[in-house]
Design a protein around this motif. Sequence first.
Motif, PDB file in Angstrom:
ATOM      1  N   TYR A   1       0.965  -1.110   0.012  1.00  0.00           N
ATOM      2  CA  TYR A   1      -0.070   0.171  -0.134  1.00  0.00           C
ATOM      3  C   TYR A   1       0.747   1.167  -0.046  1.00  0.00           C
ATOM      4  CZ  TYR A   1      -2.755   3.584   2.497  1.00  0.00           C
ATOM      5  OH  TYR A   1      -3.523   4.790   2.704  1.00  0.00           O
ATOM      6  N   ALA A   2       2.035   1.278   0.787  1.00  0.00           N
ATOM      7  CA  ALA A   2       2.896   2.315   0.833  1.00  0.00           C
ATOM      8  C   ALA A   2       3.433   2.565  -0.460  1.00  0.00           C
ATOM      9  CB  ALA A   2       3.851   2.259   2.185  1.00  0.00           C
ATOM     10  N   SER A   3       4.044   1.859  -1.033  1.00  0.00           N
ATOM     11  CA  SER A   3       4.751   1.885  -2.277  1.00  0.00           C
ATOM     12  C   SER A   3       3.727   2.497  -3.454  1.00  0.00           C
ATOM     13  CB  SER A   3       5.185   0.619  -2.762  1.00  0.00           C
ATOM     14  OG  SER A   3       6.188  -0.011  -1.971  1.00  0.00           O
ATOM     15  N   ALA A   4       2.282   2.158  -3.365  1.00  0.00           N
ATOM     16  CA  ALA A   4       1.474   2.563  -4.327  1.00  0.00           C
ATOM     17  C   ALA A   4       1.168   3.973  -4.043  1.00  0.00           C
ATOM     18  CB  ALA A   4       0.377   1.707  -4.224  1.00  0.00           C
ATOM     19  N   ILE A   5       0.926   4.336  -3.007  1.00  0.00           N
ATOM     20  CA  ILE A   5       0.421   5.684  -2.622  1.00  0.00           C
ATOM     21  C   ILE A   5       1.620   6.694  -2.698  1.00  0.00           C
ATOM     22  CG2 ILE A   5      -1.360   5.134  -1.026  1.00  0.00           C
ATOM     23  CD1 ILE A   5      -0.057   6.075   1.309  1.00  0.00           C
ATOM     24  N   VAL A   6       3.025   6.445  -2.696  1.00  0.00           N
ATOM     25  CA  VAL A   6       3.744   7.138  -2.889  1.00  0.00           C
ATOM     26  C   VAL A   6       3.972   7.766  -4.364  1.00  0.00           C
ATOM     27  CG1 VAL A   6       6.418   7.091  -3.384  1.00  0.00           C
ATOM     28  CG2 VAL A   6       5.542   6.333  -1.267  1.00  0.00           C
ATOM     29  N   VAL A   7       3.781   6.772  -5.342  1.00  0.00           N
ATOM     30  CA  VAL A   7       3.606   7.185  -6.625  1.00  0.00           C
ATOM     31  C   VAL A   7       2.436   7.990  -7.132  1.00  0.00           C
ATOM     32  CG1 VAL A   7       3.392   6.187  -9.203  1.00  0.00           C
ATOM     33  CG2 VAL A   7       5.007   5.019  -7.255  1.00  0.00           C
ATOM     34  N   ILE A   8       1.329   7.510  -6.320  1.00  0.00           N
ATOM     35  CA  ILE A   8       0.007   8.137  -6.549  1.00  0.00           C
ATOM     36  C   ILE A   8       0.094   9.752  -6.214  1.00  0.00           C
ATOM     37  CG2 ILE A   8      -2.341   8.403  -6.008  1.00  0.00           C
ATOM     38  CD1 ILE A   8      -1.914   6.217  -7.956  1.00  0.00           C
ATOM     39  N   GLU A   9       0.401  10.196  -5.040  1.00  0.00           N
ATOM     40  CA  GLU A   9       0.581  11.258  -4.418  1.00  0.00           C
ATOM     41  C   GLU A   9       1.325  12.238  -5.096  1.00  0.00           C
ATOM     42  OE1 GLU A   9       0.562  11.147  -0.053  1.00  0.00           O
ATOM     43  OE2 GLU A   9      -1.191  10.303   0.037  1.00  0.00           O
ATOM     44  N   LEU A  10       2.827  11.646  -5.418  1.00  0.00           N
ATOM     45  CA  LEU A  10       3.936  12.301  -6.330  1.00  0.00           C
ATOM     46  C   LEU A  10       3.289  12.825  -7.456  1.00  0.00           C
ATOM     47  CD1 LEU A  10       6.550  13.429  -6.396  1.00  0.00           C
ATOM     48  CD2 LEU A  10       7.466  11.202  -7.022  1.00  0.00           C
ATOM     49  N   THR A  11       2.706  11.803  -8.216  1.00  0.00           N
ATOM     50  CA  THR A  11       2.141  12.178  -9.377  1.00  0.00           C
ATOM     51  C   THR A  11       1.025  13.350  -9.416  1.00  0.00           C
ATOM     52  OG1 THR A  11       2.464   9.855 -10.259  1.00  0.00           O
ATOM     53  CG2 THR A  11       0.951  11.092 -11.698  1.00  0.00           C
ATOM     54  N   ALA A  12       0.096  13.252  -8.332  1.00  0.00           N
ATOM     55  CA  ALA A  12      -1.001  14.114  -8.087  1.00  0.00           C
ATOM     56  C   ALA A  12      -0.500  15.475  -8.012  1.00  0.00           C
ATOM     57  CB  ALA A  12      -1.859  13.650  -7.256  1.00  0.00           C
TER      58      ALA A  12
ATOM     59  N   PRO B   1      -6.527  12.003  -9.961  1.00  0.00           N
ATOM     60  CA  PRO B   1      -7.434  13.332 -10.209  1.00  0.00           C
ATOM     61  C   PRO B   1      -8.160  13.849  -8.907  1.00  0.00           C
ATOM     62  CG  PRO B   1      -8.103  11.711 -11.914  1.00  0.00           C
ATOM     63  CD  PRO B   1      -7.055  10.945 -10.627  1.00  0.00           C
ATOM     64  N   GLY B   2      -8.339  12.947  -8.078  1.00  0.00           N
ATOM     65  CA  GLY B   2      -9.056  13.318  -6.590  1.00  0.00           C
ATOM     66  C   GLY B   2      -7.938  14.258  -6.032  1.00  0.00           C
ATOM     67  N   TYR B   3      -6.925  13.744  -5.725  1.00  0.00           N
ATOM     68  CA  TYR B   3      -5.784  14.317  -4.934  1.00  0.00           C
ATOM     69  C   TYR B   3      -5.456  15.673  -5.509  1.00  0.00           C
ATOM     70  CZ  TYR B   3      -1.925  14.354  -1.507  1.00  0.00           C
ATOM     71  OH  TYR B   3      -1.021  14.510  -0.555  1.00  0.00           O
ATOM     72  N   ALA B   4      -5.193  15.671  -6.809  1.00  0.00           N
ATOM     73  CA  ALA B   4      -4.806  16.844  -7.323  1.00  0.00           C
ATOM     74  C   ALA B   4      -5.670  18.178  -7.373  1.00  0.00           C
ATOM     75  CB  ALA B   4      -4.573  16.580  -8.780  1.00  0.00           C
ATOM     76  N   LEU B   5      -7.020  17.937  -7.491  1.00  0.00           N
ATOM     77  CA  LEU B   5      -8.226  18.796  -7.549  1.00  0.00           C
ATOM     78  C   LEU B   5      -8.228  19.281  -6.237  1.00  0.00           C
ATOM     79  CD1 LEU B   5     -10.662  17.211  -9.949  1.00  0.00           C
ATOM     80  CD2 LEU B   5      -9.452  19.248 -10.418  1.00  0.00           C
TER      81      LEU B   5
END
Length: 515
Positions: A55-66, A136-140
Amino acid sequence: MTTEQARAERDQGDIAALAKGGRTNFLGFLVRLAGMLPFLFIAGRLYGAEALGRYASAIVVIELTAMICSMGEKRGLAQRLAEAPDVHPTNLVFDGMLVAAIASGLASAFFWLVPAPMFPSGQYTGLDRLIVLAIPGYALTEIVLAAQAYRFDIGATVRSRSIVLPWTLSILAGALWFVIPASGLSMAYLASVYAGLLTALWSFLRSYGLPRGWRPSPRAMARMTLRALPLATADAIEWGTRRLDIFILGLFAAPAAVGVYYVAQQVASLPQKLKTSFEPILGPVITRNLKERNYGAIARQVCQVGFWITAAQAGIALALGIPGEAVMGLVGPHFVGGTGALAFLLSAEVVAATAVVSEAALIYVARLRNLMISLGTIGFQAIVTVGAMIVVERLGWPETFKAAGAAAALMLSLGVASLVKSRVLARILGERINNWRWALVIAGAPAIIVGWLATRLPEWAELAFGIPAILLAYGWVIWRYGFGPEDRVLFRRNLEHGAPDADGAPANDLTEARP
């Protein structure tokens, strides 16, 4: 009233506004703490370290991209709103939201097709891949909350990020374990991001309303994107320094070790949220003083806020670090091995305070130089972290030593960044930048003694009585010997001076130009 008197009164009003915003968001920090601890307990006890690591590895990429897809609007939106008073503000915000939506949509599609960066271990389910929809949700949410911060509405950030998001995450993580235990963490995170977005949008629409005569202009949005690239990159790098360690650790260590490190990082990042208590207010205050060329006021505000953050983070670091084994053991017995990493991470947050407040001004007066320093910082961190991983592997040390090595690399790189950024800002402003006071050491001494005594108690008593006792000992001494009259403004509810008018915070583009 003379010009100097008016300026002095305005400076006091700025300090009052910073204190008020900091107090509001500090309450949000406490609420977020209350919401994240149940999540860590649920994730550690029910899902285990290996699932938590994936889970941690995934959200690192998600939040950095956002963060990248938000195009630097977290800090750049205030300047755009100030520079275009004749344009309806909602239209400007919607321009940024449209660019972010397009960029994050493309990024989501890419990671759906190429999920390997999110899951370096190669273990994931079909539902886990849906986590890309969080981009998209995090970026907005970043953009909407930045718009509210421009109008000094810090409560919107508290409600979205400190109440709705962590409590949604905790509740759903517990509930979904009974339904989809293999993907419960991913789905809980996805739902929490959109719950936070809806909460932020409710406040935004009440404050700004709907756009008027808004027509997207590709040319205008292209100009906005090009102008925002240095700031967006700096935002991503600043955020990435707090996540690069997890990414590299995921490449060199097993998912279980990443999970242990993630728990340590989440505990240590709680005091790091204190910097965001002042960030939304500090930006508009600095931009207005830049327009008036009041550089002395900027230096005072940066040092003032820097000391507030350092003092608070040092106290929390002592309270969580001394009984570190008990804190990590609360999540689960197999997480105790991350105590060393926790100690380094808590120290990293203390030394990073100077870099954080210096960057708040540098992004307006030396945007490109700040970007170069940030790039150097993250490059240095990557080299030191990889070096630590190689040393641990060659010496045959346990996996937990890799976690401690990654944390030590972060502490070292943030310390270097603090020194460099404060020196650069001091040279530009022609003023001294230093938030260190010897009272921090004086306050730390009795706290360490109290903490050492607390570790002799049973684990439950160490947590229940030891942590409050450490905070009390530290807080009393720092209040008595470290806080002057200006520092104590932070704790006054009825302030003489109100917050500065958000509409009065324009700034010229002073990128790379000495004021």
